[in-house]
Design a protein around this motif. Structure first.
Motif, PDB file in Angstrom:
ATOM      1  N   TYR A 149       0.795  -1.224   0.000  1.00  0.00           N
ATOM      2  CA  TYR A 149       0.000   0.000   0.000  1.00  0.00           C
ATOM      3  C   TYR A 149       0.831   1.279   0.000  1.00  0.00           C
ATOM      4  N   ASP A 150       2.058   1.225   0.467  1.00  0.00           N
ATOM      5  CA  ASP A 150       2.879   2.437   0.548  1.00  0.00           C
ATOM      6  C   ASP A 150       3.608   2.629  -0.778  1.00  0.00           C
ATOM      7  N   ARG A 151       3.114   3.570  -1.603  1.00  0.00           N
ATOM      8  CA  ARG A 151       3.664   3.770  -2.942  1.00  0.00           C
ATOM      9  C   ARG A 151       4.292   5.149  -3.103  1.00  0.00           C
ATOM     10  N   GLU A 152       4.577   5.801  -1.982  1.00  0.00           N
ATOM     11  CA  GLU A 152       5.127   7.152  -2.070  1.00  0.00           C
ATOM     12  C   GLU A 152       6.438   7.175  -2.847  1.00  0.00           C
ATOM     13  N   GLU A 153       7.281   6.186  -2.618  1.00  0.00           N
ATOM     14  CA  GLU A 153       8.579   6.151  -3.284  1.00  0.00           C
ATOM     15  C   GLU A 153       8.575   5.247  -4.516  1.00  0.00           C
TER      16      GLU A 153
END
Length: 729
Positions: A149-153
């Motif tokens: 879910y963490d797609r910031e980077e």
């Protein structure tokens, strides 16, 4: 680029987390390519203001570098999770990147609107895909898949097929959460289909004004993280939040599907006084005055409905209301209310007293007064009018301190956790309640001139033992207050290192330049100065470091000023003369030892520390498993842990957790739950045990006992010539 998105919040996130703000007419409105005359003028005014060193603390040239940053910030504000645009889309948008600065300068916003229109289309595409997935046979959870879910980077998805793969896992995770909550397939399918449809309608309803504000804030956030553009409606809401008052019916509203629902009836307001409203009731029509036409507001944006309901006090509004227990096609009840001025008491300072028994080693029982201050609020207009009756955080705290003196408490803890700041003037005046005149903050303007602001009123409201409780969410004015108390040696600072926002903002109405009588162009909240503590140190980036530290809940790399890619650096200037009431250096090791010994036997503090460690470990993973057996085992462990803790609370005579029976993940989002039940859970959460607050009170009580019992230590910590009051008696 890593931005902590507070100003340029993802519009999708707003649509999902706050459907009350962006739900609108079901079909929405297209984004025209040409800006209005007002928008063109506003863009030019904002540019002129932020490029002028007479106003902005750190003006920047609108060059190629800044154009590139505006482009990046704009894309992040629209699709920060990188779930809608593809790398192919971004490549096409690159043609607009060099001209972003010129768009702001000239007011030619067509490139920004073109990107926004594509954003709306891409959201519609994704929603259609997600809804179609619900009819497919993809919900087997026996494998080793996971949802990252963490797609910031993460890089932009290469193409639509790559996005399909991401969305497939996201939809499967949504389905699994509901399945684990006990929902059947037909119910899950219905819930998720409605969720995705609402998400699509929310974004489809975003209009040109939303696109305009988002783009201008992509520009303002490149100047510095705390400079914002607010359109007239947003500016009005900001003023309302700072004054803790509004004129209306006295009800908190939210959007649920296509209908505005009453979440809470505010005590003392017209709605409460009528006795005709309750949480869960739905407003389907609004009419003005005694005879104005009734407007059907089903499907409207929440902010549009609120604008219709609010109005000048002593005016009437007519509402068509369907009770929460009735079906939506039931005949509504028409209710006539007279608007009034509503005070938002729930957001004001509150107090309680914590009683602490004497420790086994001896000493007296202690009673510590606690003041919880959620913000440094002030009714700016009321203060300017000089009528004397205006909302003020300092006034409220002074009143509570007066009651504490009457109650004879032994010390005071000021709880500033998650207090994001507010009025600089309030921070100065609040500090003055605890010091007998002196500098509170040094303000350095862009040209380098430093002015000193401080307390000029003799006397104090509380001269006894004091502690300030902070965490990573304590920012700006909270840091001025906590830092000044620390510099003066006036009290102990306990908790986590604070946010690190060391800049001063001012609200500038743009209508002052065109000499416009109305409010057409909105306001800019711009950074005008950097503040420094009396000792010369800035809180910028570094924050206020507590004297007694609690376990860190969130890393500086995840939340705080240090996460902004263009934050000002830390610096120091010369100190200004100020009285030093005490020096706690000799006392701190003893307090640390007592604190460590106490929390080693404090079940609630241990539970909290364990939960923090578990939360941080989960955040580090940045994914969730899509294996049902694994997730079910995790859920069962969590439920068993809650039940075990509740039983231990009973056995130990501790206060029970009012949410222990309802903490299991129900798989729903805020707008999908029963409104009345959700509001009740929110109220119950306020009564949950707070081991950090109790431990802060215990630390302060330790300090009082130590200084009372050890004259030599008291003389070292609080020299007699500078003792402000009753620290040692």
């Amino acid at each position: 680029m890593k931005l902590n998105r507070i100003v340029t919040v993802s519009l999708l996130a707003l649509a999902l987390a706050l459907p009350l703000g962006f739900m609108a007419h079901a079909e929405g409105e297209p984004i025209p390519g040409a800006p209005t005359a007002e928008q063109t003028t506003t863009s030019r005014l904002v540019y002129g203001l932020l490029s002028d060193s007479r106003y902005a603390y750190r003006p920047r040239p609108l060059d190629a570098t800044m154009s590139s940053e505006i482009f990046d910030h704009y894309l992040e504000s629209l699709d920060g999770a990188k779930l809608f645009f593809t790398a192919q889309d971004i490549a096409r948008f690159r043609a607009h990147e060099p001209g972003m600065g010129d768009s702001v300068r000239s007011g030619d916003l067509e490139p920004a609107y073109t990107i926004f229109a594509m954003y709306k289309q891409r959201v519609a595409d994704r929603v259609a895909y997600a809804r179609a997935l619900l009819e497919q046979d993809i919900f087997d959870f026996s494998g080793n898949d996971r949802w990252e879910y963490d797609r910031e980077e993460a890089p932009w998805a290469a193409d639509a097929a790559a996005l399909d793969a991401l969305w497939k896992q996201s939809v499967r995770n949504d389905w699994l959460r509901l399945k684990l909550a006990g929902k059947k397939p037909d119910e899950i399918r219905k819930t998720l289909d409605r969720r995705y449809l609402n998400m699509g309608n929310s974004v489809a309803a975003l209009d040109q004004e939303d696109a305009f504000q988002s783009f201008l804030n992509a520009y303002t956030s490149t100047v510095d993280p705390h400079t914002d553009y607010m359109n007239p409606r947003t500016a009005k809401l900001f003023t309302q939040s700072m004054s803790l008052s509004l004129e209306g019916i006295g009800a908190q509203l939210q959007k649920q599907d296509d209908v505005v629902v009453i979440r809470e009836v505010i005590a003392g307001g017209p709605a409460a006084m009528s006795g005709k409203f309750k949480a869960g009731d739905r407003i389907v029509g609004v009419g003005q005055g005694a005879s104005g036409a009734m407007e059907d507001v089903v499907g409207w944006r929440l902010d549009d409905v609120v604008e219709k309901i609010k109005g000048p006090k002593d005016t009437q509004v007519r509402l068509d209301v369907i009770p929460g227990e009735a079906t939506l096609d039931s005949k509504p009840v028409r209710i006539v209310l007279t608007r009034a001025r509503i005070k938002l008491e729930e957001q004001a300072a509150k107090s309680e007293i914590i009683s602490l028994p004497a420790p086994a080693s001896g000493g007296a029982d202690k009673r510590i007064g606690v003041i919880k201050l959620p913000a440094f609020y002030q009714d700016f207009e009321g203060r300017r009018s000089r009528h004397g009756d205006y909302t003020s955080a300092t006034r409220d705290v002074a009143r509570l301190l007066q009651q504490f003196r009457a109650d004879g408490v032994d010390g005071v803890v000021l709880d500033l956790r998650n207090n994001g700041g507010g009025s600089l003037n309030e921070a100065i005046e609040l500090t003055g309640l605890f010091i007998d005149k002196g500098p509170v903050v040094q303000v350095r303007e862009s040209g380098g001139r430093v002015s000193v602001e401080g307390d000029r009123t003799p006397g104090v409201s509380w001269d006894g033992p004091l502690a300030v409780l902070i965490n990573r969410g304590s920012a700006s004015a909270s840091e001025i207050f906590a830092g000044a108390i620390q510099d003066y040696g006036r009290g102990l600072v306990i908790g986590e290192t604070s946010f690190g926002k060391g800049t001063v903002q001012n609200i500038v109405p743009l209508d002052r330049w065109p000499a416009n009588e109305g409010d057409k162009y909105g306001h800019v909240k711009l950074t005008i100065a950097q503040f420094f503590l009396p000792g010369g140190s800035s809180t910028q980036n570094r924050g206020v470091v507590p004297d007694i530290a609690f376990p860190v809940t969130v890393d500086a790399g995840e939340f705080g000023e240090s996460t902004y890619d263009n934050a000002l650096e830390w610096r120091q200037i010369a100190a200004v003369p100020h009285q030093r009431y005490g020096d706690f250096a000799q006392l701190l090791p003893k307090l640390e030892a007592l604190h460590a010994e106490r929390v080693a036997g404090d079940k609630e503090f241990q539970w909290w520390s364990a939960d923090v460690a578990e939360f941080r470990a989960e955040r580090e993973k940045k994914y969730v498993s899509l294996n049902e057996a694994e997730r079910r085992a995790e859920r069962d462990r969590d439920e068993a842990k809650r039940k075990r803790r509740q039983e231990q609370r009973k056995a130990l005579g501790l206060a029970l957790d009012p949410l222990a029976e309802s903490s299991t993940d129900d798989g729903l989002q805020a707008g999908e739950r029963n409104v009345a039940e959700d509001a009740a859970r929110e109220k119950a959460a306020e009564k949950r045990p707070d081991p950090l607050l109790r431990e802060s009170a215990a630390i302060l009580a330790d300090a009082v006992r130590l200084l009372n019992n050890d004259r030599q230590l008291s003389a070292q910590v609080l020299p007699e010539s500078t003792v402000p009051g009753r620290w040692a008696q």
